[in-house]
Each structure stands twice: as structure tokens, then as C-alpha cells.
Design an enzyme around this catalytic site. Structure first.
Site, mmCIF file in Angstrom:
data_model
loop_
_atom_site.group_PDB
_atom_site.id
_atom_site.type_symbol
_atom_site.label_atom_id
_atom_site.label_comp_id
_atom_site.label_asym_id
_atom_site.label_seq_id
_atom_site.Cartn_x
_atom_site.Cartn_y
_atom_site.Cartn_z
ATOM 1 N N CYS A 50 0.954 -1.127 0.027
ATOM 2 C CA CYS A 50 -0.141 -0.013 0.027
ATOM 3 C C CYS A 50 0.736 1.269 -0.107
ATOM 4 O O CYS A 50 0.377 2.418 -0.106
ATOM 5 C CB CYS A 50 -0.849 0.072 1.169
ATOM 6 S SG CYS A 50 -2.143 -1.300 0.973
ATOM 7 N N HIS B 262 -2.961 7.342 2.842
ATOM 8 C CA HIS B 262 -3.627 5.974 2.401
ATOM 9 C C HIS B 262 -4.819 5.695 2.847
ATOM 10 O O HIS B 262 -4.812 5.867 4.199
ATOM 11 C CB HIS B 262 -2.344 4.870 2.639
ATOM 12 C CG HIS B 262 -2.898 3.677 2.335
ATOM 13 N ND1 HIS B 262 -3.420 3.191 1.022
ATOM 14 C CD2 HIS B 262 -2.991 2.422 2.884
ATOM 15 C CE1 HIS B 262 -3.653 1.991 0.925
ATOM 16 N NE2 HIS B 262 -3.516 1.364 2.235
ATOM 17 N N ASN C 111 -10.012 0.294 -0.016
ATOM 18 C CA ASN C 111 -8.605 0.422 0.015
ATOM 19 C C ASN C 111 -8.202 -0.126 -1.460
ATOM 20 O O ASN C 111 -8.134 -1.310 -1.675
ATOM 21 C CB ASN C 111 -8.121 -0.378 1.093
ATOM 22 C CG ASN C 111 -6.504 -0.834 0.867
ATOM 23 O OD1 ASN C 111 -5.733 -0.008 0.245
ATOM 24 N ND2 ASN C 111 -5.741 -1.230 2.208
#
Ligand code: UT7
Length: 333
Positions: A116, A256, A286
Site C-alpha cells: 500500500c 493511504h 482500499n
């Protein structure tokens, strides 16, 4: 001669039309909208349902959008970096495939896999090329089809992820805008908590690995959560300190989008009011390497030249980091 800075001069994005709601998920696994909203903060996510298309398709559409918005011709691009954990194939690189799809010739391309934190790693790498003075137009694209590695029988992971891609153009500037500072970290010890068990050279695919559902994301939520909260906030506070930035100086935190609770904790540690924190996790979930450029895309109209932005992420590896950049343009209305 003074070296140029590297600055973002445009943003493009693409997300698929299909919306997977919490309501639909609660008919697939034992979960509820209330649990997902309270524990993660996601209402819906986008899914690329066309099984003939992978993440390179999403990436190519985002890069085309970037070209259209910035008036860039594919042949002007020197380098394309694709950040992804869901490439179309193990090889060649997704960057090679995306470049072919959008007509980028006479250039080179490669992939960055940093979970990520992929966009932070890819963007920092792009900046090094641009700051060297040799490269004038570098595209960084985060492209993920997370739905193919998400186990829709596992209620602990399936609400989290979504599909999307977003891209930025990085160019040189002699003005005081662009990449100012970055802190990137990794710790491979974290792999025990977040990985894909099979499909690599350690455990190649077999009928057994497929039957054991080992080609999906394996995540131990709590240890990942704990590390994410402390590490993402630590590097964000550190980068503020070493650049003498107060919370008033920071215009936006671009975090994020993994969990609303992680985002809030990071903002609070930095002393930022909620209005300065970009949040769109409720709409997309996500999307791994795509979350940060997708935020920049959605907030582009609000960003002003010279705004101080802190980008921050944590992900598989473990990888984490923080970037301090000054936004490069005010979009004409
Ligand atoms: O972006 C890459 C990095 N990844 C992250 O940053 C993710 C970090 N981790 C997280 O965001 C959170 O740990 C999760 C969202 C994954 C899980 O939230 P949690 O608050 O840590 O829940 P938990 O795993 O501790 O589970 C609590 C309870 C359990 O039930 P029991 O054992 O207390 O009876 C789970 O079985 O919630 C249960 N549970 C669910 N219940 C309803 C787990 N998933 C679900 C679900 N719906 N979808």
C-alpha cells in the site's frame, strides 16, 4: 547549475462502474453495514467485473485521462512507473503493458511493488529521475485489481479492498514547489502478518494451493493495524518536525485509505483538524497503490499552488513512509 525540483503537473484516474455495497457484501458473508462502517469506514467499493481485463486496463485508462487533462502526447513520456501488487502477469512488468496500451514509445517502464506504500515509493523514484535533469516527463500510475486477490468467503478481508487506478505526471521545475522531502521505510519481518501464501517461487501454484485458497490476501488485521497507526504517524510527525512545519502550515494530509480509524489517528497525531485530511475510503475502499493519487484527483480543484501536502502510507512488507511536497498548480476554474 542548480538542480530542478520534481513537481506533479497533472492527475488522472479511472475506476470501474460497478459498485459493490455493504448491503450486497452482507449477503455474501456474515457481516453488516454497521460493522464495516464502524470498524473500517467503507460504504462501497468499485469492482472491475470484466474477467478479460486486469489492472493494466485500469492503469491505461487512468494514464489516458492524465494525457487528456494535461495535453501530453504519449511519445513525449520518458519513463512510466507502475505501482501495483496486482499486475496482469508475473512478467512482463505492468508498466510495459500499460505503456503499450497507451502508445508510449521510446521510453522505459518498470513496476514498483511496495504494497500500500507503492505510490510513495514510485513517486519518490520518479522524482530522482526528474531531479537528475535527464528526464522531463515521468508518469507514475497506481493500478490495482484487488478484487482478484480478495477472498469473498473471508469476512475479515473482503469488505476492505476495491479496484481503481490513478496517475500523476511528474516534471522538472525551477520554482519552489514539488517534492521537498521524503522518509521511506520497510521491514520484511512484517510479511508474516500480511502476504499471499502461494503463487510465487517459494510456493508455486498447485491444485492444493488453489483448494486451500492460498492465492488470496492473507491478513492478520490487529498487528497490521497497530503497526500502521504508529509507523504512519511517526514518519508524518518526523517529516513535519525536520521541515519546521506546524499543523497550521500543512494544508492537507493525503493518507493511504486503509481504515478510517488509522487515518484519523494519523491526522490527530499531526495536530490536524479533520477538514485538512483527505478521506474518500467510504466510496472506494482500499485500492492499495491507487489510494493517494485518487485522493489528489478528487481534491485537485481545491488544491492551490504552494499548498503544503503530507502524503503518508503503510502497507504490506511492511512498508511505510511520508512525503512532504508543495503542490505545483492552481487549476483554472
Ligand atoms: O492497507 C494495507 C494495510 N492494512 C491495514 O492497514 C489494515 C489494518 N487492520 C484493520 O484495518 C483492522 O484490523 C480490520 C478492519 C482488518 C479488522 O478490524 P478489527 O477491529 O481489528 O477487528 P478484529 O479482526 O479484531 O475482529 C473483531 C471481531 C472478531 O470477532 P470476535 O472474535 O471478537 O467474536 C471478528 O471475527 O469482528 C469479527 N469480524 C467481523 N464481524 C462482522 C471480522 N470481520 C468482520 C466482518 N463483519 N466483516
Amino acid at each position: 547549475m542548480e538542480r530542478p525540483r520534481a513537481v506533479i503537473t497533472g492527475v488522472g484516474a479511472y475506476y470501474p462502474d460497478y459498485i459493490l455495497t455493504n448491503e450486497e457484501l452482507s449477503r455474501m458473508v456474515d457481516t453488516t453495514d454497521e460493522w464495516i462502517m464502524t470498524r473500517i469506514g467503507i460504504k462501497e467499493r468499485r469492482i472491475l467485473r470484466d474477467s478479460t481485463k486486469g489492472s493494466a486496463y485500469l492503469g491505461a485508462r487512468a494514464v489516458e485521462d492524465l494525457f487528456r487533462k494535461t495535453g501530453t502526447k504519449p511519445e513525449e513520456v520518458d519513463l512510466l512507473i507502475c505501482c501495483t501488487v496486482t499486475p496482469d502477469m508475473h512478467f512482463p512488468a505492468n508498466g510495459n503493458i500499460i505503456s503499450d496500451m497507451v502508445g508510449i514509445k521510446n521510453a522505459f517502464s518498470f513496476d514498483v511493488n511496495a504494497g500500500c506504500s507503492g505510490f510513495l515509493y514510485g513517486f519518490t523514484t520518479a522524482c530522482q529521475y526528474v531531479e537528475s535533469g535527464r528526464y522531463k516527463k515521468v508518469v507514475v500510475v497506481g493500478a490495482e485489481k484487488m478484487s482478484v486477490i480478495t477472498d469473498y468467503t473471508d469476512r475479515a478481508t473482503c469488505p476492505i479492498f476495491g479496484d481503481a487506478a490513478a496517475a500523476v505526471l511528474v516534471e522538472p521545475t525551477m520554482e519552489n514547489v514539488g517534492m521537498i522531502d521524503h522518509i521511506l521505510r520497510s521491514d520484511g519481518m512484517g510479511r508474516v502478518h500480511l502476504h499471499m501464501k502461494a503463487g510465487g517461487s517459494l510456493k508455486p501454484p498447485t491444485i492444493e494451493t488453489v483448494m486451500a485458497r492460498e492465492h488470496y490476501i492473507y491478513q492478520e488485521g490487529q498487528p497490521v493495524f497497530k503497526h500502521a497507526v504508529s509507523n504512519m504517524a511517526d514518519v508524518s510527525v518526523e517529516i513535519m518536525k525536520r521541515n519546521n512545519l506546524t499543523s497550521e502550515d500543512v494544508a492537507w494530509l493525503v493518507p493511504h485509505q486503509a481504515n478510517l480509524r488509522i487515518i484519523k489517528a494519523t491526522g490527530e497525531r499531526m495536530g490536524l483538524p479533520a477538514e485538512k485530511v483527505m478521506v474518500n475510503i467510504h466510496k472506494y475502499g482500499n485500492t492499495t497503490s491507487a489510494t493517494i493519487p485518487l485522493c489528489l484527483y478528487e481534491w485537485e480543484d481545491k488544491l492551490k499552488k504552494g499548498d503544503n501536502l503530507i502524503l503518508a502510507a503503510f502497507g504490506a512488507g511492511f512498508t511505510w513512509g511520508s512525503i512532504y511536497l508543495k503542490w505545483g498548480y492552481t487549476k483554472e476554474k
